[in-house]
Each structure stands twice: as C-alpha cells, then as structure tokens.
Design an enzyme around this catalytic site. Sequence first.
Site, PDB file in Angstrom:
ATOM      1  N   ILE A   1      55.357  25.483  48.084  1.00  0.00           N
ATOM      2  CA  ILE A   1      54.373  26.316  47.373  1.00  0.00           C
ATOM      3  C   ILE A   1      55.089  27.078  46.266  1.00  0.00           C
ATOM      4  CG2 ILE A   1      52.615  28.131  47.552  1.00  0.00           C
ATOM      5  CD1 ILE A   1      52.356  27.524  50.507  1.00  0.00           C
ATOM      6  N   THR A   2      54.672  26.866  45.027  1.00  0.00           N
ATOM      7  CA  THR A   2      55.278  27.636  43.936  1.00  0.00           C
ATOM      8  C   THR A   2      54.605  29.009  43.871  1.00  0.00           C
ATOM      9  OG1 THR A   2      53.751  26.917  42.182  1.00  0.00           O
ATOM     10  CG2 THR A   2      55.647  25.493  42.627  1.00  0.00           C
ATOM     11  N   GLY A   3      55.372  29.999  43.435  1.00  0.00           N
ATOM     12  CA  GLY A   3      54.801  31.342  43.297  1.00  0.00           C
ATOM     13  C   GLY A   3      54.328  31.908  44.621  1.00  0.00           C
TER      14      GLY A   3
ATOM     15  N   SER B   1      53.940  36.351  46.038  1.00  0.00           N
ATOM     16  CA  SER B   1      52.861  37.347  46.063  1.00  0.00           C
ATOM     17  C   SER B   1      51.499  36.662  46.030  1.00  0.00           C
ATOM     18  CB  SER B   1      52.984  38.312  44.862  1.00  0.00           C
ATOM     19  OG  SER B   1      52.692  37.649  43.667  1.00  0.00           O
ATOM     20  N   GLY B   2      50.462  37.475  46.144  1.00  0.00           N
ATOM     21  CA  GLY B   2      49.096  37.013  45.949  1.00  0.00           C
ATOM     22  C   GLY B   2      48.698  35.796  46.767  1.00  0.00           C
TER      23      GLY B   2
ATOM     24  N   TYR C   1      46.160  31.450  28.934  1.00  0.00           N
ATOM     25  CA  TYR C   1      46.044  31.302  30.392  1.00  0.00           C
ATOM     26  C   TYR C   1      44.883  30.365  30.750  1.00  0.00           C
ATOM     27  CZ  TYR C   1      44.756  32.410  35.208  1.00  0.00           C
ATOM     28  OH  TYR C   1      44.416  32.307  36.534  1.00  0.00           O
TER      29      TYR C   1
HETATM   30  P1  NDP Z   1      50.245  36.597  41.471  1.00  0.00           P
HETATM   31  O1  NDP Z   1      50.749  37.217  40.210  1.00  0.00           O
HETATM   32  O2  NDP Z   1      50.159  37.421  42.678  1.00  0.00           O
HETATM   33  O3  NDP Z   1      51.129  35.343  41.812  1.00  0.00           O
HETATM   34  C1  NDP Z   1      51.717  34.545  40.823  1.00  0.00           C
HETATM   35  C2  NDP Z   1      52.988  33.957  41.331  1.00  0.00           C
HETATM   36  O4  NDP Z   1      53.545  33.144  40.295  1.00  0.00           O
HETATM   37  C3  NDP Z   1      54.043  34.998  41.687  1.00  0.00           C
HETATM   38  O5  NDP Z   1      54.682  34.583  42.869  1.00  0.00           O
HETATM   39  C4  NDP Z   1      54.996  34.920  40.516  1.00  0.00           C
HETATM   40  O6  NDP Z   1      56.339  35.246  40.822  1.00  0.00           O
HETATM   41  C5  NDP Z   1      54.908  33.435  40.214  1.00  0.00           C
HETATM   42  N1  NDP Z   1      55.480  33.123  38.915  1.00  0.00           N
HETATM   43  C6  NDP Z   1      55.164  33.612  37.717  1.00  0.00           C
HETATM   44  N2  NDP Z   1      55.979  33.102  36.773  1.00  0.00           N
HETATM   45  C7  NDP Z   1      56.831  32.259  37.400  1.00  0.00           C
HETATM   46  C8  NDP Z   1      57.901  31.458  36.978  1.00  0.00           C
HETATM   47  N3  NDP Z   1      58.304  31.431  35.711  1.00  0.00           N
HETATM   48  N4  NDP Z   1      58.550  30.707  37.893  1.00  0.00           N
HETATM   49  C9  NDP Z   1      58.181  30.750  39.181  1.00  0.00           C
HETATM   50  N5  NDP Z   1      57.179  31.509  39.652  1.00  0.00           N
HETATM   51  C10 NDP Z   1      56.522  32.259  38.765  1.00  0.00           C
HETATM   52  O7  NDP Z   1      48.842  35.951  41.074  1.00  0.00           O
HETATM   53  P2  NDP Z   1      47.760  35.148  41.943  1.00  0.00           P
HETATM   54  O8  NDP Z   1      48.169  35.041  43.337  1.00  0.00           O
HETATM   55  O9  NDP Z   1      46.456  35.702  41.599  1.00  0.00           O
HETATM   56  O10 NDP Z   1      47.835  33.718  41.245  1.00  0.00           O
HETATM   57  C11 NDP Z   1      48.126  32.543  41.959  1.00  0.00           C
HETATM   58  C12 NDP Z   1      47.301  31.408  41.399  1.00  0.00           C
HETATM   59  O11 NDP Z   1      45.924  31.651  41.609  1.00  0.00           O
HETATM   60  C13 NDP Z   1      47.466  31.169  39.894  1.00  0.00           C
HETATM   61  O12 NDP Z   1      47.551  29.780  39.663  1.00  0.00           O
HETATM   62  C14 NDP Z   1      46.172  31.696  39.312  1.00  0.00           C
HETATM   63  O13 NDP Z   1      45.837  31.037  38.134  1.00  0.00           O
HETATM   64  C15 NDP Z   1      45.210  31.348  40.433  1.00  0.00           C
HETATM   65  N6  NDP Z   1      43.953  32.066  40.439  1.00  0.00           N
HETATM   66  C16 NDP Z   1      43.939  33.416  40.648  1.00  0.00           C
HETATM   67  C17 NDP Z   1      42.728  34.091  40.672  1.00  0.00           C
HETATM   68  C18 NDP Z   1      42.647  35.540  40.893  1.00  0.00           C
HETATM   69  O14 NDP Z   1      41.523  36.049  40.850  1.00  0.00           O
HETATM   70  N7  NDP Z   1      43.748  36.255  41.116  1.00  0.00           N
HETATM   71  C19 NDP Z   1      41.476  33.358  40.491  1.00  0.00           C
HETATM   72  C20 NDP Z   1      41.626  31.963  40.248  1.00  0.00           C
HETATM   73  C21 NDP Z   1      42.826  31.344  40.258  1.00  0.00           C
HETATM   74  P3  NDP Z   1      56.914  36.756  40.728  1.00  0.00           P
HETATM   75  O15 NDP Z   1      56.514  37.384  42.010  1.00  0.00           O
HETATM   76  O16 NDP Z   1      58.394  36.528  40.614  1.00  0.00           O
HETATM   77  O17 NDP Z   1      56.304  37.372  39.541  1.00  0.00           O
HETATM   78 MG1  PMR Z   2      35.386  37.734  35.088  1.00  0.00          MG
HETATM   79  C1  PMR Z   2      30.059  35.427  38.192  1.00  0.00           C
HETATM   80  C2  PMR Z   2      30.739  36.225  37.543  1.00  0.00           C
HETATM   81  C3  PMR Z   2      32.187  36.305  37.368  1.00  0.00           C
HETATM   82  C4  PMR Z   2      33.223  35.796  38.126  1.00  0.00           C
HETATM   83  C5  PMR Z   2      33.153  35.015  39.397  1.00  0.00           C
HETATM   84  C6  PMR Z   2      34.434  36.166  37.470  1.00  0.00           C
HETATM   85  C7  PMR Z   2      35.703  35.799  37.902  1.00  0.00           C
HETATM   86  N1  PMR Z   2      34.123  36.906  36.356  1.00  0.00           N
HETATM   87  C8  PMR Z   2      32.743  36.994  36.264  1.00  0.00           C
HETATM   88  C9  PMR Z   2      32.000  37.626  35.289  1.00  0.00           C
HETATM   89  C10 PMR Z   2      32.505  38.429  34.292  1.00  0.00           C
HETATM   90  N2  PMR Z   2      33.817  38.655  34.070  1.00  0.00           N
HETATM   91  C11 PMR Z   2      31.732  39.157  33.336  1.00  0.00           C
HETATM   92  C12 PMR Z   2      30.228  39.152  33.275  1.00  0.00           C
HETATM   93  C13 PMR Z   2      32.603  39.829  32.542  1.00  0.00           C
HETATM   94  C14 PMR Z   2      32.287  40.722  31.350  1.00  0.00           C
HETATM   95  C15 PMR Z   2      32.030  42.081  31.762  1.00  0.00           C
HETATM   96  C16 PMR Z   2      33.918  39.521  33.004  1.00  0.00           C
HETATM   97  C17 PMR Z   2      35.073  40.025  32.465  1.00  0.00           C
HETATM   98  C18 PMR Z   2      36.355  39.615  32.871  1.00  0.00           C
HETATM   99  C19 PMR Z   2      37.602  40.001  32.301  1.00  0.00           C
HETATM  100  C20 PMR Z   2      37.819  40.948  31.190  1.00  0.00           C
HETATM  101  N3  PMR Z   2      36.607  38.716  33.913  1.00  0.00           N
HETATM  102  C21 PMR Z   2      37.913  38.532  33.958  1.00  0.00           C
HETATM  103  C22 PMR Z   2      38.548  39.285  33.008  1.00  0.00           C
HETATM  104  C23 PMR Z   2      39.959  39.021  33.095  1.00  0.00           C
HETATM  105  O1  PMR Z   2      40.870  39.480  32.432  1.00  0.00           O
HETATM  106  C24 PMR Z   2      40.151  37.987  34.177  1.00  0.00           C
HETATM  107  C25 PMR Z   2      40.632  36.725  33.523  1.00  0.00           C
HETATM  108  O2  PMR Z   2      39.961  36.123  32.744  1.00  0.00           O
HETATM  109  O3  PMR Z   2      41.811  36.301  33.878  1.00  0.00           O
HETATM  110  C26 PMR Z   2      42.149  35.067  33.254  1.00  0.00           C
HETATM  111  C27 PMR Z   2      38.784  37.773  34.731  1.00  0.00           C
HETATM  112  C28 PMR Z   2      38.316  37.015  35.794  1.00  0.00           C
HETATM  113  N4  PMR Z   2      36.988  36.906  36.107  1.00  0.00           N
HETATM  114  C29 PMR Z   2      36.862  36.134  37.236  1.00  0.00           C
HETATM  115  C30 PMR Z   2      38.163  35.722  37.634  1.00  0.00           C
HETATM  116  C31 PMR Z   2      38.447  34.849  38.830  1.00  0.00           C
HETATM  117  C32 PMR Z   2      39.047  36.256  36.750  1.00  0.00           C
HETATM  118  C33 PMR Z   2      40.545  36.157  36.797  1.00  0.00           C
HETATM  119  C34 PMR Z   2      41.379  35.213  37.336  1.00  0.00           C
HETATM  120  C35 PMR Z   2      41.470  33.781  36.906  1.00  0.00           C
HETATM  121  O4  PMR Z   2      40.607  33.152  36.401  1.00  0.00           O
HETATM  122  O5  PMR Z   2      42.480  33.253  37.203  1.00  0.00           O
END
Ligand code: NDP
Ligand code: PMR
Length: 398
Positions: free
Chosen positions: A90-92, A95-96, A273
């Site tokens: 698992i990469t990354g 955290s998270g 991103y």
């Molecule tokens: P986190 O920031 O908690 O986790 C990201 C991980 O990526 C960390 O372990 C970080 O390491 C690692 N990472 C970043 N850069 C590098 C690098 N250069 N080499 C190796 N590892 C690296 O974020 P999330 O858990 O939210 O994100 C995990 C995945 O989930 C991502 O693919 C994201 O796109 C996806 N995702 C997240 C959502 C969300 O709502 N959070 C929604 C949809 C998808 P370090 O700890 O060293 O920084």
């Molecule tokens: Mg979003 C159904 C509504 C929905 C969901 C499931 C997400 C998920 N977001 C939704 C709606 C909205 N967002 C709306 C209506 C807005 C305007 C107010 C909004 C805004 C917003 C911002 C500014 N949302 C965000 C951001 C981010 O900076 C996040 C992002 O784009 O990261 C890339 C984000 C996200 N919204 C989500 C999810 C899952 C994210 C972040 C993580 C990701 O896609 O990896």
Amino acid sequence: MALQAAALLPSAFSIPKEGKASATLRDSSLFGISLSDHIKSDFGSSSFKVKSQRRLSHGAVRAETMVATPGVTNATVSGKKTLRKGCVVITGASSGLGLATAKALAETGKWHVIMACRDFLKTERAAKSAGMPKENYTIMHLDLASLDSVRQFVDNFRRSGRPLDVLVCNAAVYQPTAKEPSFTADGFELGVGTNHLGHFLLSRLLLDDLKQSDYPSKRLIIVGSITGNTNTLAGNVPPKANLGDLRGLARGLDGLNSSAMIDGGDFDGAKAYKDSKVCNMLTMQEFHRRYHEDTGITFASLYPGCIATTGLFREHIPLFRLLFPPFQKYITKGFVSETEAGKRLAQVVSDPSLTKSGVYWSWNKNSSSFENQLSQEASDAEKARKVWEVSEKLVGLA
Ligand code: NDP
Ligand code: PMR
C-alpha cells in the site's frame, strides 16, 4: 485555493478566482451549471516453492540467491490446508486512507502489509499508534516523487522475497493553495508527477510480480475520486478536471518549455490533482484492457467517500480545514470516517465478491458497494491509450 475554501461560505460564492476570468462558484455546479439528469450522485453515494529467478526492473532476468517463499497454501497441524497470508503493498500508508486500510487488513491476520512510504519514522509511529500487529506489516521506503526511488523500491521489494498479491496505489498530494508549481525529482509537476506518473511506473514494474503470484485473487487497485468525475456535482466544482489534448503531458509538465498542466493551461494545483485522478482512473481501465484476460489480475479503482479529516487537505487554508468536515457531514452527507473508508478499500483488496475487473467502486448511504459510472473523459478509451503511451515515455519505459 482561497476560492475553494471560501466556497464553503454562502457569502463568498461570487469571489472571482485570482488571475482567472470569471471562474466563480456562481458559475459552478451548485449555483450555475445545470445539473442535468446524467449527473449522478456519487456520494450516495503446504508447499514452499523456490524462486530461482526474478525479473529485474529493466526487463532482464537475473539469477538470485534462492529465496523460499510460502506457496499459496500452508498445511496446518490437523492436515487441513489454509490460505497463506496475502501480501499487499500500500503506497501512502502513513496516514489517512492508506493507514486505515493497512490497519484493517493487518488486524485480520490474513494479510502482511508492506507500507510503502516516504517517511519511515512517521509511518512507524502511525502503525504503532494504530495498534497494528508488528508481525503483520513491514515499512519500505518509497518516494513517488522520484522515479529512481520507485525503481529502488521495486528492487528492495523483490529482494525481500515476498510474493506480491495485491498492489494498492493510494498515495497522493494535493496543492490547492500553491501559486506556482513545484516539481518532482525528474522535473514533472508535483501533483501529476506523484499521483499519476510515480504510480504508473510502480504499477508497470510490479505487474510482473503480480503475474508471478500464486494467490487466488491478485489485484491492482488505483484510488480514484469523485472530484475527477465531471458527471457528478462534486466533479463540477471549479476548477474541473480536463486533460485536453494532453499537450502539456506530452511535453513533460516541466513548467519551463511547456506548461506544468496536462492540458497545457495555466498552473492550478487543485486542477492538477483532479487531472491526476482522471489519469489514475484511465490507467486502471487501460491495465484492464491490456492485461486482465491474459493474467486474471483484477484491476479496480474506487471513490471511498469524502474522508474530510485526512492529511490530504494539509495545504488548504485553516478555514477550509475547519469547515470542510461539517460541510461534508451535514450538507452533502458525503462524509465518511477514515476507519470506514479503510474498511471500504480493504474490501476492494480482499472481498471475494469484488473480483470484477475494470470497475470503479463506490458505496451508497448504507455502505454497500456498487459499480459506479465514470465521467465521459474518465472512461474515454482513446484518451486512456494516449495517457498510457505518453506516460511510458516520460517514465522511461518506452
Ligand atoms: P493523506 O494525506 O492522509 O494520505 C496521503 C498519503 O500519501 C500519505 O501517506 C503521504 O505520505 C503519501 N504521499 C504523499 N506524497 C508522497 C510521495 N511523494 N511518496 C510517497 N508517499 C507520498 O490523504 P488521504 O488518505 O485522503 O488520501 C489517500 C488517497 O485517497 C489519495 O489517492 C486521494 O486522492 C484519495 N481520496 C481521498 C479523499 C478524501 O476525501 N480524503 C476522497 C477521494 C479520494 P506522508 O505521510 O509522508 O505525507
Ligand atoms: Mg466537494 C455531493 C456533493 C459533494 C461531494 C460528495 C464532495 C466531495 N463535494 C461535494 C460538493 C461540493 N464541494 C460543493 C457543492 C462545493 C461548493 C461549495 C464543494 C467544494 C469543495 C472544495 C472547495 N469540495 C472540495 C473542495 C476541495 O478542496 C476538495 C477537493 O476538491 O480536493 C481535490 C473537495 C472535495 N469534495 C468532495 C471530496 C471527496 C473532496 C476532496 C477529496 C478528493 O476528491 O480527493
């Protein structure tokens, strides 16, 4: 990006985005873009075998010290055969989502988790404080922002003698507030360079190892997201993902002789991103088309839900980090905890019912998985082929 953070406040919906004409949230999905019917809600959404040869990352075959690796079954005292522990990279996983998935799998006792991370100490502390059983994980260094590090990781992993049963490409960086691009060791814009190109090289190199595994269900999982899918409300929040004709990618995303963005446009960290997530989802499908039938490997992607509390938002402004979790919990209802999201990804790793290949998984409000629809761009087979071909040149595979 300030606009995005401010976007959570109704009063800020008309603040124009710096340097970009008229990109306001008034124009966005929520308050401008007509949410046509096709926009889907996504948030609702015995034996020991001996290995004598191993492939080198460059394709050559090298004789290696004989390494005994457990075969697919182990004989128990009673003579019954049980499935051996699976080995998942698992990469990354520091955290998270990655950490929560590693924990969920390690706790079952059925998996050995290779936590492929750039910060060894951080990962060790995280694994310990999550209470992961020591014998069920190993931390190995991987910096996805360096192609040399990716190759080194693959070498080190092979030297460990462990089989590769499942690979999870999970790590990501998100730079929503960056005014200027930053770059990987190889000179690629950091977001796409890490999230897509680093994982692209890793998964291409490790495909051979997955092929060699005798585990009953071998999988390659690349984490995607709703925000890269413009057939959703979330995917219509500006800046929207758009790979264009890939002109920036084809020129190396170096920000000097070419744009740092895949579509050749001005730098925007949030868009980089989202574009990288489109590449992740396209790559999964291209893997499926090229390799599923011959190898039996399951290729999958997923949107685990909005895990609004993770480190992904570390570079966002404090106001965003404060308001984003309650906004997702109470308004969009797309919020999911890290633990729950980890269980979802762990399901995609190990659930016998999720073996279908080429699928983008999502979960509904009852936390049941379903096959979700990708946006037009994220399911464009021609674009997937081009992304694959351009990417293999950039990472030195073609
Ligand atoms: P986190 O920031 O908690 O986790 C990201 C991980 O990526 C960390 O372990 C970080 O390491 C690692 N990472 C970043 N850069 C590098 C690098 N250069 N080499 C190796 N590892 C690296 O974020 P999330 O858990 O939210 O994100 C995990 C995945 O989930 C991502 O693919 C994201 O796109 C996806 N995702 C997240 C959502 C969300 O709502 N959070 C929604 C949809 C998808 P370090 O700890 O060293 O920084
Ligand atoms: Mg979003 C159904 C509504 C929905 C969901 C499931 C997400 C998920 N977001 C939704 C709606 C909205 N967002 C709306 C209506 C807005 C305007 C107010 C909004 C805004 C917003 C911002 C500014 N949302 C965000 C951001 C981010 O900076 C996040 C992002 O784009 O990261 C890339 C984000 C996200 N919204 C989500 C999810 C899952 C994210 C972040 C993580 C990701 O896609 O990896």
